[in-house]
Write a protein that holds these residues in place. Sequence first.
Motif, mmCIF file in Angstrom:
data_model
loop_
_atom_site.group_PDB
_atom_site.id
_atom_site.type_symbol
_atom_site.label_atom_id
_atom_site.label_comp_id
_atom_site.label_asym_id
_atom_site.label_seq_id
_atom_site.Cartn_x
_atom_site.Cartn_y
_atom_site.Cartn_z
ATOM 1 N N GLU A 346 0.838 -1.205 0.000
ATOM 2 C CA GLU A 346 0.000 0.000 0.000
ATOM 3 C C GLU A 346 0.872 1.253 0.000
ATOM 4 O O GLU A 346 0.636 2.193 -0.779
ATOM 5 C CB GLU A 346 -0.926 0.004 1.217
ATOM 6 C CG GLU A 346 -1.947 1.133 1.211
ATOM 7 C CD GLU A 346 -2.984 0.999 0.101
ATOM 8 O OE1 GLU A 346 -3.236 2.004 -0.593
ATOM 9 O OE2 GLU A 346 -3.521 -0.110 -0.070
ATOM 10 N N LEU A 349 2.528 1.605 -3.393
ATOM 11 C CA LEU A 349 1.612 2.073 -4.442
ATOM 12 C C LEU A 349 1.399 3.584 -4.325
ATOM 13 O O LEU A 349 1.379 4.300 -5.338
ATOM 14 C CB LEU A 349 0.274 1.341 -4.343
ATOM 15 C CG LEU A 349 -0.733 1.655 -5.452
ATOM 16 C CD1 LEU A 349 -0.199 1.214 -6.808
ATOM 17 C CD2 LEU A 349 -2.079 0.987 -5.159
ATOM 18 N N THR A 352 4.119 5.491 -5.886
ATOM 19 C CA THR A 352 4.152 5.534 -7.362
ATOM 20 C C THR A 352 3.194 6.568 -7.943
ATOM 21 O O THR A 352 3.311 6.924 -9.112
ATOM 22 C CB THR A 352 3.797 4.170 -7.981
ATOM 23 O OG1 THR A 352 2.421 3.857 -7.722
ATOM 24 C CG2 THR A 352 4.703 3.066 -7.455
ATOM 25 N N ARG A 371 3.547 -1.043 -10.870
ATOM 26 C CA ARG A 371 2.197 -0.794 -10.345
ATOM 27 C C ARG A 371 1.331 -2.049 -10.484
ATOM 28 O O ARG A 371 0.518 -2.347 -9.594
ATOM 29 C CB ARG A 371 1.560 0.389 -11.074
ATOM 30 C CG ARG A 371 2.121 1.738 -10.603
ATOM 31 C CD ARG A 371 1.513 2.917 -11.350
ATOM 32 N NE ARG A 371 0.067 2.955 -11.236
ATOM 33 C CZ ARG A 371 -0.615 3.450 -10.203
ATOM 34 N NH1 ARG A 371 0.051 3.951 -9.164
ATOM 35 N NH2 ARG A 371 -1.931 3.477 -10.193
ATOM 36 N N LEU A 374 2.199 -4.331 -7.602
ATOM 37 C CA LEU A 374 1.678 -3.838 -6.319
ATOM 38 C C LEU A 374 0.168 -4.041 -6.218
ATOM 39 O O LEU A 374 -0.354 -4.456 -5.171
ATOM 40 C CB LEU A 374 2.030 -2.358 -6.158
ATOM 41 C CG LEU A 374 3.529 -2.036 -6.095
ATOM 42 C CD1 LEU A 374 3.754 -0.528 -6.093
ATOM 43 C CD2 LEU A 374 4.162 -2.671 -4.857
ATOM 44 N N LEU A 375 -0.539 -3.761 -7.309
ATOM 45 C CA LEU A 375 -1.998 -3.943 -7.303
ATOM 46 C C LEU A 375 -2.366 -5.417 -7.176
ATOM 47 O O LEU A 375 -3.363 -5.763 -6.522
ATOM 48 C CB LEU A 375 -2.594 -3.348 -8.583
ATOM 49 C CG LEU A 375 -2.585 -1.809 -8.639
ATOM 50 C CD1 LEU A 375 -2.811 -1.330 -10.064
ATOM 51 C CD2 LEU A 375 -3.648 -1.236 -7.698
#
Length: 417
Positions: A346, A349, A352, A371, A374-375
Amino acid sequence: MELRDSVDALWRIEAPQLIATLARRIGNLDIAEDIASEAFVAALAQWPVEGVPPWPGAWLMTTAWHKAIDRARREETARTKAPLLVAGQDGALPDVAAEALDPIPDDLLTMVFTTCHPVLPPESRVALTLRLFGGLTTDEIARAFLAPSSTIGQRISRAKRTLAGARVPIEAPSADELPGRLHAVLEVLYLVFNEGYSASSGESVVRADLAVEAMRMGRVLAGLLPSEAEVFGLVALMELQASRFRTRTDGNGIPIQLELQDRRRWDRTLIDHGLGMLDRAFGLARPLGPYCLQAAISACHARAPSFAETDWVTILALYDALAQITASPVVELNRTVAVLHVDGPEAALIATEPLTSDRRLAGYHLLGAVRGDLLTRLGRRHEAAAELERAADLAPTKQERQLLLDRMAAALNVTGD
């Protein structure tokens, strides 16, 4: 078609040395580049009939040199130029061993220092040197700069005109000039190494020939400048990263992520030498420069017995220091990976988010790749798949595109859907 591919590959390998040697002897970069091209055209015409010679590089140099002699004789000023080119009445090649050594006894390094001359603005120095030394196309250089191809093309053309207009000689700088012109050369060497470590186009993710040549020239510089910490830092950085070459891709050329690489196959000789160069750099300078800091980050990975045992806290601190002195969006993006392993996905993210509006990263596929990862970790699989699909569209090689598409498919199947 196979012969044409072979000659194209030779152009990548031999052209920089060929152009550098011709430029030093002739004194004109444009003419040297033209003659080198003529030699490769001759190879395409003759080798299908005569076969590829045992020493292609020597054949190309000999052919190019005779073409240089012929050109000089054809020009109106041949009376003054020919004696500089021709060793004797028969047009024999000069005795290279008998030539006086430059302060830098290396044609490629001499050319790099010439194309990094202070008369050029910094961005033009790097673009021109990458074109001539690295053998990179305008598109490849544009990706390295995160800039449009048209902009890079204009920089290269202007740089050539500026050097010619200023009558800049093709020669190494004096000992007094060397330190002041070093930064641009180090930047070029690292960009060339990076093109070898992670190619911006072509059939292969790794182009070891470029990386090896950049390391060789870095070591030459370290010998010439034993008190310059950043030279040793750059050599350390290149060697530590190159130690992973054997594990960078699988049997199909698909990139292997760092956490999945077999560390037993990393090159321990390069690691040990790189760590030694880093120790030398640390003993020379405080505060540390950008190459020393990046080498220290690579050293954390090299020293870790496994990915799980990586010292991410130290890596994050090093990235914090690096970000303060570079203002680079790529450094900020790499820093988010360290944030991931210290503070969680979290926080990474969120880190970014400012980068998504940075125009310099608009065509940079690794922003979407990071990204997307991370998602995925956060369970936001459809958003992750969208990021990974966009990243795949921007990927510079087909292998990287395939890796990102595989990760996109995996993201969609995280929950078994």
